[in-house]
Design a protein around this motif. Structure first.
Motif, PDB file in Angstrom:
ATOM      1  N   GLY A  44       0.790  -1.229   0.000  1.00  0.00           N
ATOM      2  CA  GLY A  44       0.000   0.000   0.000  1.00  0.00           C
ATOM      3  C   GLY A  44       0.823   1.281   0.000  1.00  0.00           C
ATOM      4  N   TRP A  45       2.139   1.175   0.151  1.00  0.00           N
ATOM      5  CA  TRP A  45       2.981   2.372   0.207  1.00  0.00           C
ATOM      6  C   TRP A  45       3.109   2.976  -1.193  1.00  0.00           C
ATOM      7  CZ3 TRP A  45       7.814   1.007   3.733  1.00  0.00           C
ATOM      8  CH2 TRP A  45       7.349   0.575   4.980  1.00  0.00           C
ATOM      9  N   GLU A  46       2.821   4.280  -1.303  1.00  0.00           N
ATOM     10  CA  GLU A  46       2.891   4.934  -2.619  1.00  0.00           C
ATOM     11  C   GLU A  46       4.129   5.835  -2.703  1.00  0.00           C
ATOM     12  OE1 GLU A  46      -0.059   7.032  -5.822  1.00  0.00           O
ATOM     13  OE2 GLU A  46      -0.059   7.902  -3.805  1.00  0.00           O
ATOM     14  N   TYR A  47       4.927   5.655  -3.761  1.00  0.00           N
ATOM     15  CA  TYR A  47       6.181   6.390  -3.961  1.00  0.00           C
ATOM     16  C   TYR A  47       6.194   7.039  -5.338  1.00  0.00           C
ATOM     17  CZ  TYR A  47       8.595   4.520   0.177  1.00  0.00           C
ATOM     18  OH  TYR A  47       8.980   4.237   1.456  1.00  0.00           O
ATOM     19  N   GLU A  48       6.909   8.140  -5.407  1.00  0.00           N
ATOM     20  CA  GLU A  48       7.135   8.861  -6.661  1.00  0.00           C
ATOM     21  C   GLU A  48       8.647   8.976  -6.802  1.00  0.00           C
ATOM     22  OE1 GLU A  48       5.655  12.803  -6.365  1.00  0.00           O
ATOM     23  OE2 GLU A  48       6.280  13.356  -8.392  1.00  0.00           O
ATOM     24  N   TRP A  49       9.180   8.697  -7.975  1.00  0.00           N
ATOM     25  CA  TRP A  49      10.640   8.564  -8.121  1.00  0.00           C
ATOM     26  C   TRP A  49      11.050   9.004  -9.518  1.00  0.00           C
ATOM     27  CZ3 TRP A  49      13.941   5.839 -11.275  1.00  0.00           C
ATOM     28  CH2 TRP A  49      15.234   5.589 -10.794  1.00  0.00           C
ATOM     29  N   TYR A  50      12.193   9.673  -9.599  1.00  0.00           N
ATOM     30  CA  TYR A  50      12.648  10.269 -10.865  1.00  0.00           C
ATOM     31  C   TYR A  50      14.110   9.885 -11.094  1.00  0.00           C
ATOM     32  CZ  TYR A  50      14.300  14.216 -13.791  1.00  0.00           C
ATOM     33  OH  TYR A  50      14.881  14.994 -14.752  1.00  0.00           O
ATOM     34  N   ALA A  51      14.396   9.290 -12.248  1.00  0.00           N
ATOM     35  CA  ALA A  51      15.769   8.968 -12.654  1.00  0.00           C
ATOM     36  C   ALA A  51      16.369  10.232 -13.254  1.00  0.00           C
ATOM     37  CB  ALA A  51      15.755   7.832 -13.678  1.00  0.00           C
ATOM     38  N   LYS A  52      16.983  11.053 -12.394  1.00  0.00           N
ATOM     39  CA  LYS A  52      17.396  12.410 -12.810  1.00  0.00           C
ATOM     40  C   LYS A  52      18.514  12.371 -13.851  1.00  0.00           C
ATOM     41  CE  LYS A  52      17.438  16.688 -10.398  1.00  0.00           C
ATOM     42  NZ  LYS A  52      17.529  17.290  -9.056  1.00  0.00           N
ATOM     43  N   ASN A  53      19.485  11.492 -13.640  1.00  0.00           N
ATOM     44  CA  ASN A  53      20.534  11.248 -14.646  1.00  0.00           C
ATOM     45  C   ASN A  53      21.182   9.910 -14.300  1.00  0.00           C
ATOM     46  OD1 ASN A  53      22.634  11.778 -12.703  1.00  0.00           O
ATOM     47  ND2 ASN A  53      22.230  13.962 -12.982  1.00  0.00           N
ATOM     48  N   ASP A  54      22.305   9.576 -14.910  1.00  0.00           N
ATOM     49  CA  ASP A  54      22.817   8.198 -14.757  1.00  0.00           C
ATOM     50  C   ASP A  54      23.420   7.913 -13.382  1.00  0.00           C
ATOM     51  OD1 ASP A  54      25.321   9.396 -14.882  1.00  0.00           O
ATOM     52  OD2 ASP A  54      25.926   8.412 -16.759  1.00  0.00           O
ATOM     53  N   HIS A  55      23.433   8.926 -12.499  1.00  0.00           N
ATOM     54  CA  HIS A  55      23.969   8.693 -11.145  1.00  0.00           C
ATOM     55  C   HIS A  55      23.204   9.433 -10.056  1.00  0.00           C
ATOM     56  CE1 HIS A  55      25.960  12.277 -12.777  1.00  0.00           C
ATOM     57  NE2 HIS A  55      25.956  12.701 -11.537  1.00  0.00           N
ATOM     58  N   THR A  56      21.995   9.896 -10.362  1.00  0.00           N
ATOM     59  CA  THR A  56      21.250  10.720  -9.400  1.00  0.00           C
ATOM     60  C   THR A  56      19.759  10.415  -9.464  1.00  0.00           C
ATOM     61  OG1 THR A  56      22.804  12.496  -9.963  1.00  0.00           O
ATOM     62  CG2 THR A  56      20.925  13.096  -8.584  1.00  0.00           C
ATOM     63  N   VAL A  57      19.113  10.359  -8.263  1.00  0.00           N
ATOM     64  CA  VAL A  57      17.659  10.157  -8.213  1.00  0.00           C
ATOM     65  C   VAL A  57      17.023  11.182  -7.271  1.00  0.00           C
ATOM     66  CG1 VAL A  57      17.984   7.691  -8.654  1.00  0.00           C
ATOM     67  CG2 VAL A  57      17.646   8.452  -6.298  1.00  0.00           C
ATOM     68  N   ASP A  58      15.751  11.499  -7.529  1.00  0.00           N
ATOM     69  CA  ASP A  58      14.917  12.323  -6.644  1.00  0.00           C
ATOM     70  C   ASP A  58      13.697  11.469  -6.296  1.00  0.00           C
ATOM     71  OD1 ASP A  58      16.599  14.454  -7.392  1.00  0.00           O
ATOM     72  OD2 ASP A  58      15.019  15.582  -8.422  1.00  0.00           O
ATOM     73  N   TYR A  59      13.112  11.681  -5.121  1.00  0.00           N
ATOM     74  CA  TYR A  59      11.860  10.976  -4.836  1.00  0.00           C
ATOM     75  C   TYR A  59      11.022  11.698  -3.789  1.00  0.00           C
ATOM     76  CZ  TYR A  59      14.118   8.963  -0.655  1.00  0.00           C
ATOM     77  OH  TYR A  59      14.751   8.795   0.545  1.00  0.00           O
ATOM     78  N   ARG A  60       9.719  11.314  -3.787  1.00  0.00           N
ATOM     79  CA  ARG A  60       8.751  11.831  -2.826  1.00  0.00           C
ATOM     80  C   ARG A  60       7.927  10.648  -2.354  1.00  0.00           C
ATOM     81  NH1 ARG A  60       7.046  17.310  -5.542  1.00  0.00           N
ATOM     82  NH2 ARG A  60       6.484  15.965  -7.254  1.00  0.00           N
ATOM     83  N   ILE A  61       7.617  10.619  -1.067  1.00  0.00           N
ATOM     84  CA  ILE A  61       6.891   9.478  -0.500  1.00  0.00           C
ATOM     85  C   ILE A  61       5.490   9.937  -0.104  1.00  0.00           C
ATOM     86  CG2 ILE A  61       6.910   7.690   1.272  1.00  0.00           C
ATOM     87  CD1 ILE A  61       9.964   7.948   1.336  1.00  0.00           C
ATOM     88  N   HIS A  62       4.490   9.268  -0.698  1.00  0.00           N
ATOM     89  CA  HIS A  62       3.096   9.693  -0.518  1.00  0.00           C
ATOM     90  C   HIS A  62       2.309   8.798   0.424  1.00  0.00           C
ATOM     91  CE1 HIS A  62       3.398  12.741  -3.673  1.00  0.00           C
ATOM     92  NE2 HIS A  62       4.183  11.878  -4.280  1.00  0.00           N
ATOM     93  N   GLY A  63       2.800   7.592   0.670  1.00  0.00           N
ATOM     94  CA  GLY A  63       2.058   6.698   1.563  1.00  0.00           C
ATOM     95  C   GLY A  63       3.007   5.721   2.213  1.00  0.00           C
ATOM     96  N   GLY A  64       2.709   5.304   3.442  1.00  0.00           N
ATOM     97  CA  GLY A  64       3.530   4.315   4.135  1.00  0.00           C
ATOM     98  C   GLY A  64       4.215   4.891   5.357  1.00  0.00           C
ATOM     99  N   MET A  65       5.184   4.153   5.867  1.00  0.00           N
ATOM    100  CA  MET A  65       5.812   4.439   7.164  1.00  0.00           C
ATOM    101  C   MET A  65       6.430   5.831   7.232  1.00  0.00           C
ATOM    102  SD  MET A  65       8.625   2.010   9.028  1.00  0.00           S
ATOM    103  CE  MET A  65      10.135   2.807   8.481  1.00  0.00           C
ATOM    104  N   VAL A  66       6.958   6.320   6.100  1.00  0.00           N
ATOM    105  CA  VAL A  66       7.620   7.633   6.099  1.00  0.00           C
ATOM    106  C   VAL A  66       6.991   8.572   5.059  1.00  0.00           C
ATOM    107  CG1 VAL A  66       9.786   7.005   7.203  1.00  0.00           C
ATOM    108  CG2 VAL A  66       9.536   6.603   4.769  1.00  0.00           C
ATOM    109  N   ALA A  67       5.660   8.485   4.930  1.00  0.00           N
ATOM    110  CA  ALA A  67       4.935   9.383   4.010  1.00  0.00           C
ATOM    111  C   ALA A  67       5.240  10.834   4.375  1.00  0.00           C
ATOM    112  CB  ALA A  67       3.438   9.117   4.098  1.00  0.00           C
ATOM    113  N   GLY A  68       5.470  11.652   3.363  1.00  0.00           N
ATOM    114  CA  GLY A  68       5.789  13.060   3.573  1.00  0.00           C
ATOM    115  C   GLY A  68       7.260  13.371   3.396  1.00  0.00           C
ATOM    116  N   ARG A  69       8.097  12.317   3.405  1.00  0.00           N
ATOM    117  CA  ARG A  69       9.543  12.511   3.202  1.00  0.00           C
ATOM    118  C   ARG A  69       9.823  12.788   1.721  1.00  0.00           C
ATOM    119  NH1 ARG A  69      14.638  11.027   4.763  1.00  0.00           N
ATOM    120  NH2 ARG A  69      15.865   9.794   3.301  1.00  0.00           N
TER     121      ARG A  69
END
Ligand SMILES: C=Cc1ccc(O)cc1
Length: 179
Positions: free
Chosen positions: A24-49
């Motif tokens: 049920g944990w919902e995550y948003e994630w972006y492959a920014k380039n070949d060595h970097t990622v960004d993400y946002r957490i919408h559901g689960g234990m650390v939602a809001g991070r």
């Protein structure tokens, strides 16, 4: 949602995903380039991070199958396997015990609180780790292009992922349509 077929590493880089793990944990994630990622957490234990510019290892295992791994300032380790042509993923998160005990410390825009993460990982317990291995279903994929700082640049809010899926969040240049 892009309907492109993923064949190369370049096809994967610059892609923005939303997915829901089977727990049920919902995550948003972006492959920014070949060595970097960004993400946002919408559901689960650390939602809001949310996190930007996290260094990561990103490889293609075979055409259309990608593996991404990184270790965080909190001491949390992550391994993601992505099969975007099947709208499917598998993620394993290895949380140090302190994140399970004090998730609220990590629920913030981490980039502004790196010192607190590093202090907390020394102050509190690492073991036993909490391992969360889950399959996930991809509910959105967008072609954001590489090195786009506008993809993940604000605090998550309830309904944000619905707005993104409905096409209300980004314009044709993958910038916000709202302030
Ligand atoms: C702990 C971070 C994290 C980011 C994305 C994901 O799918 C799992 C974990």
């Amino acid at each position: 949602m892009t309907d492109k077929q993923f064949q190369t590493l370049d096809d994967f880089l610059g892609t923005h995903f939303i997915y829901t793990y089977d727990n049920g944990w919902e995550y948003e994630w972006y492959a920014k380039n070949d060595h970097t990622v960004d993400y946002r957490i919408h559901g689960g234990m650390v939602a809001g991070r949310w996190v930007t510019d996290q260094p990561a290892e990103i490889v293609m295992l075979t055409p259309g199958v990608y593996k991404v791994t990184w270790t965080e300032p909190t001491g949390t380790d992550v391994a993601l396997d992505s099969l975007p042509n099947e709208q499917k993923m598998h993620g394993t998160i290895f949380f140090p015990k302190w994140v399970q005990d004090h998730p609220e410390i990590t629920v913030t825009y981490q980039n502004e609180h790196i010192d607190l993460m590093e202090e907390s990982r020394e102050k509190y317990a690492t073991y036993p780790k909490l391992i969360v291995p889950e399959f996930a279903k991809i509910t959105y994929m967008g072609d954001a292009g590489q090195d786009n700082d506008a993809v993940i640049n604000q605090t998550p809010y309830a309904g944000m992922t619905d707005d993104i899926r409905a096409g209300k969040f980004y314009d044709e240049h993958y910038r916000h349509t709202q302030a």
